[in-house]
Design an enzyme around this catalytic site. Sequence first.
Site, PDB file in Angstrom:
ATOM      1  N   SER A 189      -3.164   5.528  -6.863  1.00  0.00           N
ATOM      2  CA  SER A 189      -3.599   6.202  -5.643  1.00  0.00           C
ATOM      3  C   SER A 189      -3.398   7.715  -5.663  1.00  0.00           C
ATOM      4  CB  SER A 189      -2.866   5.616  -4.443  1.00  0.00           C
ATOM      5  OG  SER A 189      -1.470   5.792  -4.562  1.00  0.00           O
ATOM      6  N   HIS A 217      -7.856   1.268  -4.592  1.00  0.00           N
ATOM      7  CA  HIS A 217      -8.753   2.399  -4.880  1.00  0.00           C
ATOM      8  C   HIS A 217      -9.830   2.052  -5.904  1.00  0.00           C
ATOM      9  CE1 HIS A 217      -6.349   5.195  -2.505  1.00  0.00           C
ATOM     10  NE2 HIS A 217      -5.327   4.479  -2.922  1.00  0.00           N
ATOM     11  N   LYS A 248     -10.278   1.608   2.747  1.00  0.00           N
ATOM     12  CA  LYS A 248     -10.693   2.741   1.909  1.00  0.00           C
ATOM     13  C   LYS A 248     -12.202   2.681   1.698  1.00  0.00           C
ATOM     14  CE  LYS A 248      -6.044   3.556   0.913  1.00  0.00           C
ATOM     15  NZ  LYS A 248      -4.822   3.038   0.360  1.00  0.00           N
TER      16      LYS A 248
HETATM   17  C1  LIG Z   1      -3.534   2.583   0.955  1.00  0.00           C
HETATM   18  C2  LIG Z   1      -2.846   1.674   0.032  1.00  0.00           C
HETATM   19  C3  LIG Z   1      -2.198   0.514   0.487  1.00  0.00           C
HETATM   20  C4  LIG Z   1      -2.021   0.237   1.947  1.00  0.00           C
HETATM   21  O1  LIG Z   1      -3.208  -0.192   2.522  1.00  0.00           O
HETATM   22  P1  LIG Z   1      -3.424   0.035   4.086  1.00  0.00           P
HETATM   23  O2  LIG Z   1      -4.582  -0.834   4.400  1.00  0.00           O
HETATM   24  O3  LIG Z   1      -3.698   1.485   4.270  1.00  0.00           O
HETATM   25  O4  LIG Z   1      -2.161  -0.413   4.771  1.00  0.00           O
HETATM   26  C5  LIG Z   1      -1.653  -0.336  -0.442  1.00  0.00           C
HETATM   27  N1  LIG Z   1      -1.724  -0.066  -1.764  1.00  0.00           N
HETATM   28  C6  LIG Z   1      -2.304   1.051  -2.237  1.00  0.00           C
HETATM   29  C7  LIG Z   1      -2.340   1.299  -3.686  1.00  0.00           C
HETATM   30  C8  LIG Z   1      -2.870   1.953  -1.356  1.00  0.00           C
HETATM   31  O5  LIG Z   1      -3.422   3.080  -1.812  1.00  0.00           O
END
Ligand SMILES: *Cc1c(COP(=O)(O)O)cnc(C)c1O
Length: 396
Positions: A189, A217, A248
Site C-alpha cells: 500500500s 491495492h 479502493k
Molecule cells: C486500506 C487497506 C486495508 C483496510 O481496508 P478498509 O476497507 O479501508 O478498512 C487493509 N489492507 C490494506 C493493504 C489496505 O491498504
Amino acid sequence: MSSLETELEYRLAELDKAHLLRHLRVIGSPQATEVEINGKALLNFSSNDYLGLASHPMLKEEAEKAIRQWGTGSGASRLICGSLKLHHELEETLAAFKGAEAAIVFSSGYATALGVITALIGKSDFAIIDKLVHASIVDAARLSGATLRIFDHNDLADLEKTLQWVDRKKQSEIGARQQTLIITETVFSMDGDIAPLKQIVELKEKYGAWLMVDEAHATGLLGKNRSGLVEAEGLTGRVEVQMGTLGKAVGSAGGYVAGSRRLIDYLINKARSFIFSTAPVPAQSAAALAGIRLIQSAEGAALVQVCFARVEQFRRDLAGTGLQTSGQTPIQPIIIGDEQKALWVGASLREKGFLAPAIRYPTVARGAARLRVTFSATHTENQVRQLTHALVEAIA
Ligand SMILES: *Cc1c(COP(=O)(O)O)cnc(C)c1O
C-alpha cells in the site's frame, strides 16, 4: 485541567515535537480529480479511487436505488436479521470474480483482517507476515495470540528461514495441533511494489503452511479480468484466503474474503468482527456490486488501461529530473526520508495546487517518510505533467 486532559496535552505536544502530529483536512467536494479544501481547489494525487468509481454515475445510481428498495440501515448483524439478499448477491459476484467457491463481506477491510486472522489462528499457532503489511494485519496477528514472526519485505530467503524456524519449534512440541499462516499483501500500500507470489505459494506448499493475501491495492487493477495478482499469476485455487477491500478501486466501502465454501461457513461462525457488527448498509453493498460488475466490463478494461498509461507517463516525465520512484503500480512513492522535510514538501505542493500528502511514521517506518503519489484513470496527461513540474520545484 483534569488528569486526562493534562496527560493528553503532554502526549500531543510530544507528537508535534517529533513532526508526527496529524490532523484532518475538511474536503468540501466529492472524491474526484479535483477536490476543494478550505475553499482552495487542489488536484488530487492521493486517493485510492484508482478507476474513478467513487463518483461514477452508475455506482451512484445503484446506491440510490438500493436506498429506495432496502432503506438506509441494515437493521442488525447478518446472523440476527441483517442478511439482505443484496449482500448475498454481492458475495456470489465476488466469489465468481475471484474464482473462489464462496465469499463473505465485512463492513471494512480492517474489520475483515481482524475477524479472519483471529478466527483462523490462536495461541498454539504461528503467524508469519511481511515486514510491510498493513496495520490491520499486524493488529490482527497480535490479537490472535499466535507466535508472530516477521520476514524482510518480499525476501523469499528470509521467509524460508522463518518457515524452517517454525518447523523446528513445532517438532519440539509434538502433540499440539499447530498451524502456520503466512500473510502478505499482493500490491503493497505504501510502496506500490508487488509480492513474488508464485514463489511464496511454492514455499507455503513445501512447508505445509496456509497463505492469506490482502489484495486491497490489486483488486480492480491486475490480471486479465482485473481481479488481482492471484488471477494475474494463475494461482487461483492455490491461495487459501483471498481478502481485500471494496473501498479502493471498487469505489465503495467494506471488506471481503473469498475462498472455499468451508472457509466461509467457518468464518460466519467464528469471525467476531462479522458476528458482532451491523451488516454493511444497503447503499454500500449496491455500489460495491455495481463497481465489481463495472470492473469486469469493457469500460473497466479501458479505465485500467488509462490508469496505467498515466503511471507510465509519470515515470517517463520523472526520468532525468533526479527524482526517483519505484512502484510498479498506480502507487508511486517519492521517498524523502526526514519527516519534517516530507511535511514541508507536502505543504509546498499544496500551495501549488496539488494534494499529495506526506506519509510518516507510524504508517511507514521512521526516517522513511515519503510523498505517496497515486494515479487514477480520471487524471489527464496534462495534469500528470503539471504534477511532475510541481514535484521537481517543491523538492529541489
Ligand atoms: C486500506 C487497506 C486495508 C483496510 O481496508 P478498509 O476497507 O479501508 O478498512 C487493509 N489492507 C490494506 C493493504 C489496505 O491498504
